[in-house]
Design a protein around this motif. Structure first.
Motif, short mmCIF file in Angstrom:
data_model
loop_
_atom_site.label_atom_id
_atom_site.label_comp_id
_atom_site.label_asym_id
_atom_site.label_seq_id
_atom_site.Cartn_x
_atom_site.Cartn_y
_atom_site.Cartn_z
N ASP A 265 16.17 42.93 56.28
CA ASP A 265 16.36 41.56 56.76
C ASP A 265 15.46 41.28 57.97
O ASP A 265 14.88 40.20 58.10
CB ASP A 265 17.82 41.33 57.17
N TRP A 266 15.37 42.27 58.85
CA TRP A 266 14.55 42.14 60.07
C TRP A 266 13.10 41.84 59.68
O TRP A 266 12.46 40.95 60.24
CB TRP A 266 14.68 43.42 60.88
N SER A 267 12.57 42.58 58.69
CA SER A 267 11.19 42.34 58.24
C SER A 267 11.07 40.98 57.57
O SER A 267 10.09 40.25 57.79
CB SER A 267 10.77 43.43 57.24
N PHE A 268 12.06 40.62 56.76
CA PHE A 268 12.01 39.35 56.02
C PHE A 268 12.01 38.16 56.99
O PHE A 268 11.27 37.20 56.82
CB PHE A 268 13.20 39.27 55.07
N ASP A 269 12.83 38.26 58.02
CA ASP A 269 12.94 37.16 58.98
C ASP A 269 11.66 36.95 59.78
O ASP A 269 11.43 35.85 60.30
CB ASP A 269 14.11 37.41 59.94
N LEU A 270 10.83 38.00 59.87
CA LEU A 270 9.58 37.88 60.62
C LEU A 270 8.46 37.26 59.79
O LEU A 270 7.38 37.00 60.31
CB LEU A 270 9.14 39.27 61.10
N CYS A 271 8.71 37.03 58.51
CA CYS A 271 7.70 36.44 57.63
C CYS A 271 7.79 34.92 57.65
O CYS A 271 8.85 34.34 57.87
CB CYS A 271 7.91 36.92 56.18
N SER A 272 6.65 34.28 57.40
CA SER A 272 6.65 32.83 57.23
C SER A 272 7.31 32.49 55.90
O SER A 272 7.53 33.36 55.06
CB SER A 272 5.22 32.30 57.25
N GLU A 273 7.61 31.21 55.68
CA GLU A 273 8.26 30.81 54.44
C GLU A 273 7.39 31.14 53.23
O GLU A 273 7.89 31.57 52.19
CB GLU A 273 8.60 29.32 54.48
N ARG A 274 6.09 30.91 53.34
CA ARG A 274 5.21 31.19 52.21
C ARG A 274 5.07 32.69 51.99
O ARG A 274 4.94 33.16 50.85
CB ARG A 274 3.85 30.53 52.43
N GLU A 275 5.10 33.49 53.06
CA GLU A 275 5.08 34.94 52.91
C GLU A 275 6.36 35.44 52.24
O GLU A 275 6.33 36.35 51.41
CB GLU A 275 4.90 35.61 54.27
N LYS A 276 7.49 34.82 52.58
CA LYS A 276 8.76 35.19 51.93
C LYS A 276 8.70 34.88 50.44
O LYS A 276 9.16 35.68 49.61
CB LYS A 276 9.91 34.43 52.58
N THR A 277 8.12 33.74 50.09
CA THR A 277 7.99 33.37 48.68
C THR A 277 7.08 34.35 47.95
O THR A 277 7.39 34.79 46.83
CB THR A 277 7.42 31.94 48.55
N MET A 278 6.00 34.73 48.60
CA MET A 278 5.06 35.68 47.99
C MET A 278 5.72 37.04 47.80
O MET A 278 5.57 37.68 46.75
CB MET A 278 3.82 35.81 48.88
N TRP A 279 6.47 37.49 48.78
CA TRP A 279 7.20 38.76 48.70
C TRP A 279 8.13 38.74 47.48
O TRP A 279 8.13 39.68 46.67
CB TRP A 279 7.98 38.95 49.99
N ALA A 280 8.90 37.66 47.35
CA ALA A 280 9.83 37.57 46.22
C ALA A 280 9.08 37.58 44.89
O ALA A 280 9.50 38.24 43.93
CB ALA A 280 10.66 36.30 46.35
N ARG A 281 7.97 36.88 44.81
CA ARG A 281 7.23 36.83 43.55
C ARG A 281 6.57 38.16 43.22
O ARG A 281 6.53 38.57 42.05
CB ARG A 281 6.17 35.71 43.61
N LEU A 282 6.08 38.86 44.23
CA LEU A 282 5.46 40.17 43.99
C LEU A 282 6.48 41.19 43.48
O LEU A 282 6.10 42.19 42.84
CB LEU A 282 4.81 40.70 45.27
N SER A 283 7.74 40.97 43.74
CA SER A 283 8.77 41.93 43.31
C SER A 283 8.89 41.99 41.79
O SER A 283 9.54 42.90 41.27
CB SER A 283 10.12 41.56 43.92
N VAL A 284 8.27 41.06 41.08
CA VAL A 284 8.34 41.08 39.62
C VAL A 284 7.47 42.20 39.03
O VAL A 284 7.69 42.63 37.90
CB VAL A 284 7.91 39.71 39.04
N PHE A 285 6.51 42.69 39.81
CA PHE A 285 5.64 43.75 39.32
C PHE A 285 6.37 45.09 39.32
O PHE A 285 7.11 45.41 40.25
CB PHE A 285 4.37 43.87 40.17
N ALA A 286 6.13 45.86 38.28
CA ALA A 286 6.62 47.25 38.21
C ALA A 286 5.43 48.15 38.46
O ALA A 286 4.41 48.03 37.78
CB ALA A 286 7.23 47.52 36.84
N GLY A 287 5.50 49.04 39.42
CA GLY A 287 4.34 49.87 39.71
C GLY A 287 3.28 49.08 40.45
O GLY A 287 3.56 48.07 41.11
#
Length: 763
Positions: A265-287
Motif C-alpha cells: 500500500d505504501w508503494s501504491f500510494d506513492l504512485c501517480s494515478e496514471r502509474e497506479k493504472t499502469m501497475w494494475a494493467r501490467l499485472s495481467v502479464f504472466a512472467g
C-alpha cells in the motif's frame, strides 16, 4: 549521544545473510559520498543499511546515525527530524536547515536516511546541499526510487537468494551456502515454534514457499508467524490470497511493515494515478514481457501508446517493475507479490476481464505470426520469442478455458502454436493444451479440424500411435464434413508417419507420396510441405530405397537453402544420416547427423536431438568405437525421457537399437558397459553436444551461410552489437537479432567471440 545513533552489533538479528551485498555496499562507501539502496517494499533495504552501518561505524570519527524519515509527513519537517536525531542544538534564530548544515560541516559521520521515497524532491534538495557544504559527510539512503542527485550511486537491493526448487540439498550444519531465504524462514519459524527445523521432507515445501514469496524478507517473516496455527503445506496452499494470509505478524515494526498489504500500500500510494493504472494493467502479464507487449496490451483509455514507455520507466524507477535481459533486448516483470496486488486493483476497477481478453488477443496474434513467419531464416529467433512468451501463452489459454464463450479462440491459439510444440521441444505441453481446448470446444469448426491433426502429429511423434490414430480418424471425418482438403492432406501426411511407426510401411509410403503430390500440385511451400518430402525419404530408407531417400533429402536441402529454412532441413539431414548409415557410408552419415544436431540445438528441439544422438551411437559402433557408442546410448536415454517414447515407437528402429546395445555390451562387457552408459546419462546437454559433435565435423567443412549472414558474421567480428549491426545494414534490430541467431546456429557456436575467431580464421 542521542539514542537514535545507528544500530549496534547487539541489536542485529541472529539471521546472518546479505554477506555479498554488505561487502559490495562497503566497497562503494569507500569511493562514493551518496549511495541509495533501492528496491520494492519489504525487500530489506533498511535492514541492509543498518547492517552496513554497524560494519563501518568505526571508520567515521563521529559515528553512524540512523534517521527514520517515514515519520516526516511534510517536506518542511525533513531538516527538523534529521537535526533532532543528531542532537543539533536548537539555539539559532536562523533556519533549522542552516543549523543542520553548519553542524555537519565540522564532523565526519555516516548519515543513514531511511525511507526517502515519500519526500523525494525535498530529500534530494537537502542531500545535495549537505554534500556541497559538508565535505566530510557520507550519506547512505534507502528509497523505493533513486534521489536523482548528481554523483549518486543507486544500488538495487535484490530479494534473498533461494535454492533451485529442483535441487534443494542439505549440507552439514543446515543448507548449502546461499540459501538465505530458507535460512531466514527457519530462524523466524523457530522464534514462534521453538525447536523447529527443516528436514528432508519440509525443505522442498519451504523452498516453494520462499519462491512464491519472491524471496522478500518481510513476506517470509510474516509467513513464518503463521506456523503458530498452520503447517508449511497449508501456508503454501493459501498463498493465492497472500494479502489476507500475511496480515499480521510484525507488530513491533513500523506500520508499513506490519502486514504485507501495508508494505505494498505504501508503494501504491506513492504512485501517480496514471502509474497506479499502469501497475494494475501490467499485472495481467504472466512472467516477463517486452515494451511492445506492454504497448499493445496496456495502452487504451487514459494511457496513450506513446505514454506507455514513460510510465513503465517510472515504475522501474519506483522498484515496482524489474528490468532483466540484455541492453539490446530488455524485458520486464513484476514480482508475484506486486502482481497479485495489481490484479486486485484491476479487479476492483472492473477491468480485469477486458484486459485479460486484450492480453489474449495480443498473444494470439503473436502465435499466428509465428506460424506464418516460421518458413524462413528467422526460426531460431521465433523459437526464442515464443519461449520468452511461454508463461503468457499459458495465461492466455487459461483465460480461454475459464471464460464463457472463449474456448474456440483457445483452440485456434493452440493450433497456431504448432511449431512451438513440435520444433521447439514442447511436445508434452502441446498435448496438454490441445486436448484441453479440444474438449472445451467440441463443435465442428475449422479450428477443431486443424487442432485434431496437430494433436495427432504430436501424439505420433511421442510414440503414442493409438491416440494419434484416433485424432487422425476424427480429423479425416471432420475435414470431409467441412470440405477442407488442405486439413485432410496434412492429416494423411502425419498419419503416413504413424503407419510407418506401426510397421505398416507400404501404407505409409502410399499416404506420404499422396501428401507430397498434393502439396506440389497446389504449389504450397512451407516448413510442413518440405517436411513431407523428408518424411517420404524416411519411409524409403526402411523399405530398402536408400538411394531414393538420398535424392529426396537433397531436394529438401535445395529448397531449404533458398529460403533459409532450418527445422525441416534438420530432419532432412537426419534422414540423410539414416540413409547413409543404411548404405554403409558412415563418415557422410556422421556429418549429416552433426549438421542436424547443431540446427536442432539452436531450436531446443529435444526430440530431434534425441534422434540424432541415437543414430550417432550406431555410427560410432560401426566405426569401431564401442565406448563412444555406449556413452551416446546413455545420453540418448536421458534425452528421450524428456519427449516420450524412444525412436517414435518404431518397431523397426527399436529392433536396430536393441541389436546395437547388445553388440556394444558384448564388446565392452557388462561392467564397462554400465559405467560408460551412466557417464552418458549424467552428461549435461552442452556436454552431450560437445561430445556428440567432436568426431563428426571434418576440418574442411564450411558452414553454409547466406550472403547476408556472412555480412553479419563480419560485423560481429568487428565487435558490433546487434543494434549497431542493424544500423550498419539499415535493417530492423529484430531482423539483425535473427541473423545473429542463425549465424550462431549454423556455426554451432554459443558465443559471439567464437564467431569472431571463426571469421578471422577464414581465408
Amino acid at each position: 549521544m542521542c539514542p537514535q545513533r545507528t544500530v549496534t552489533s547487539n541489536e542485529l538479528t541472529s539471521f546472518i545473510g546479505r554477506t555479498r551485498e554488505i561487502a559490495d555496499v562497503r566497497k562503494l562507501l569507500s569511493v562514493a559520498r551518496l549511495i541509495t539502496l533501492t528496491g520494492v517494499g519489504g525487500v530489506g533495504k533498511t535492514r541492509l543499511a543498518r547492517r552496513v552501518a554497524c560494519e563501518v561505524r568505526d571508520e567515521f570519527a563521529d559515528g553512524a546515525w540512523f534517521v527514520d524519515l517515514a515519520r516526516a509527513s511534510e517536506p518542511a519537517l525533513l531538516a527538523t527530524i534529521i537535526a533532532d536525531t543528531l542532537g543539533v542544538p536548537d539555539q539559532s534564530a536562523g533556519s533549522t536547515e542552516a543549523a543542520l548544515i553548519e553542524y555537519l560541516a565540522n564532523r565526519k559521520l555516516l548519515l543513514i536516511l531511511d525511507n526517502c521515497e515519500h519526500l523525494l524532491q525535498a530529500c534530494a534538495a537537502l542531500v545535495h546541499e549537505i554534500l556541497q557544504e559538508a565535505e566530510t559527510i557520507t550519506i547512505l539512503a534507502t528509497s523505493r526510487e533513486s534521489l536523482g542527485v548528481l554523483g549518486e550511486y543507486s544500488w538495487p537491493v535484490p530479494p534473498l537468494s533461494m535454492p533451485d526448487l529442483a535441487n534443494v540439498a542439505p549440507s552439514r550444519g543446515g543448507y548449502v551456502y546461499g540459501h538465505e531465504a530458507l535460512d531466514l524462514f527457519e530462524e523466524r519459524a523457530r522464534a514462534v515454534r521453538p525447536g523447529f527445523t527443516l528436514d528432508s521432507e519440509s525443505r522442498g515445501v519451504a523452498a516453494q514457499l520462499c519462491q512464491r514469496l519472491d524471496g522478500l524478507p518481510l513476506a517470509i517473516e510474516l509467513a513464518a508467524v503463521r506456523l503458530r496455527a498452520l503447517s508449511i503445506e497449508q501456508i503454501v496452499t493459501r498463498l493465492e490470497d497472500r494479502y489476507r494470509l500475511l496480515c499480521t505478524g510484525n507488530r513491533g515494526g513500523p506500520a508499513r511493515h506490519q502486514t504485507l498489504r501495508a508494505a505494498v500500500d505504501w508503494s501504491f500510494d506513492l504512485c501517480s494515478e496514471r502509474e497506479k493504472t499502469m501497475w494494475a494493467r501490467l499485472s495481467v502479464f504472466a512472467g516477463a514481457f517486452d515494451l511492445v507487449d506492454a504497448e499493445e496490451v496496456c495502452a487504451g483509455v487514459g494511457i496513450a501508446r506513446e505514454e506507455v514507455f514513460e510510465l513503465l520507466s517510472d515504475l522501474i524507477d519506483k522498484s515496482i517493475v524489474l528490468r532483466e535481459g540484455t541492453d539490446e533486448a530488455p524485458r520486464y516483470r513484476l514480482l508475484e507479490t506486486i502482481k497479485a496486488y495489481g490484479r486486485q486493483k484491476l479487479a476492483v476497477a472492473g477491468g480485469d476481464v477486458v484486459l485479460r481478453r486484450k492480453h489474449r488477443d495480443h498473444y494470439l496474434r503473436l502465435a499466428e505470426r509465428s506460424e506464418s513467419g516460421w518458413f524462413g531464416s528467422e526460426q531460431a529467433l521465433w523459437c526464442l520469442r515464443l519461449r520468452n512468451a511461454q508463461a503468457n501463452f499459458w495465461a492466455a489459454l487459461d483465460f480461454c478455458l475459464t471464460t464463457a464463450g472463449e474456448a474456440l479462440t483457445g483452440l485456434r491459439m493452440a493450433g497456431a502454436l504448432i511449431f512451438y510444440w513440435n520444433a521447439c521441444g514442447h511436445l508434452k505441453d502441446g498435448r496438454y493444451w490441445l486436448e484441453r481446448t479440444l474438449n472445451a470446444a467440441p463443435a465442428p469448426s475449422p479450428e477443431k479440424v486443424k487442432a485434431l491433426w496437430v494433436n495427432g502429429y504430436i501424439a505420433m511423434t511421442q510414440g503414442d500411435n493409438e491416440s494419434a490414430m484416433r485424432s487422425f480418424d476424427d480429423c479425416v471425418e471432420l475435414a470431409g464434413q467441412l470440405e477442407d482438403p488442405v486439413a485432410r492432406a496434412f492429416c494423411l501426411q502425419f498419419r503416413g508417419s504413424a503407419e510407418q511407426f506401426k510397421g505398416n510401411l507400404t501404407e505409409a509410403e502410399t499416404l506420404l507420396a499422396d501428401a507430397v503430390d498434393f502439396h506440389r500440385g497446389r504449389g504450397a511451400l512451407n516448413s510442413l510441405t518440405v517436411l513431407a518430402t523428408a518424411q517420404l525419404a524416411f519411409v524409403s530408407c526402411l523399405i530398402g530405397k536408400a538411394d531414393r531417400a538420398v535424392a529426396l533429402c537433397e531436394e529438401c536441402r535445395a529448397v531449404s537453402a533458398i529460403h533459409g529454412e532450418q527445422w525441416a532441413l534438420s530432419w532432412a539431414h537426419w534422414v540423410l544420416g539414416l540413409a547413409r548409415w543404411t548404405l554403409g557410408d558412415y563418415e557422410p552419415a556422421a556429418l549429416a547427423l552433426n549438421q542436424s544436431l547443431v540446427a536442432k540445438r539452436a531450436l531446443d528441439d529435444n526430440l530431434g536431438m534425441s534422434a540424432c544422438v541415437e543414430l550417432l551411437a550406431w555410427v560410432a559402433f560401426e566405426e569401431g568405437d564401442a565406448k563412444r557408442a555406449c556413452r551416446l546410448f546413455g545420453a540418448a536415454v536421458a534425452l528421450w525421457a524428456s519427449v516420450g517414447h524412444p525412436l517414435f515407437g518404431s518397431a523397426e528402429l527399436l529392433a536396430i537399437h536393441d541389436r546395437y546395445e547388445e553388440r556394444v555390451r558384448g564388446t565392452l562387457g557388462s561392467r564397462a558397459y554400465e559405467r560408460f552408459h551412466v557417464q552418458g546419462q549424467q552428461m549435461t546437454l552442452d556436454e552431450v553436444m560437445s561430445f556428440a559433435c567432436a568426431q563428426t565435423a571434418p576440418p574442411d567443412a564450411e558452414p553454409r551461410l547466406t550472403r547476408r549472414e556472412n555480412q553479419v558474421a563480419g560485423l560481429i567480428a568487428e565487435g558490433l552489437s546487434n543494434k549497431q549491426i542493424a544500423a550498419r545494414l539499415v535493417i530492423s534490430q529484430r531482423t539483425a537479432e535473427g541473423h545473429v541467431e542463425n549465424v550462431l546456429a549454423k556455426l554451432g557456436f554459443q558465443s559471439r567471440a567464437q564467431v569472431a575467431a571463426w571469421f578471422a580464421g577464414r581465408d
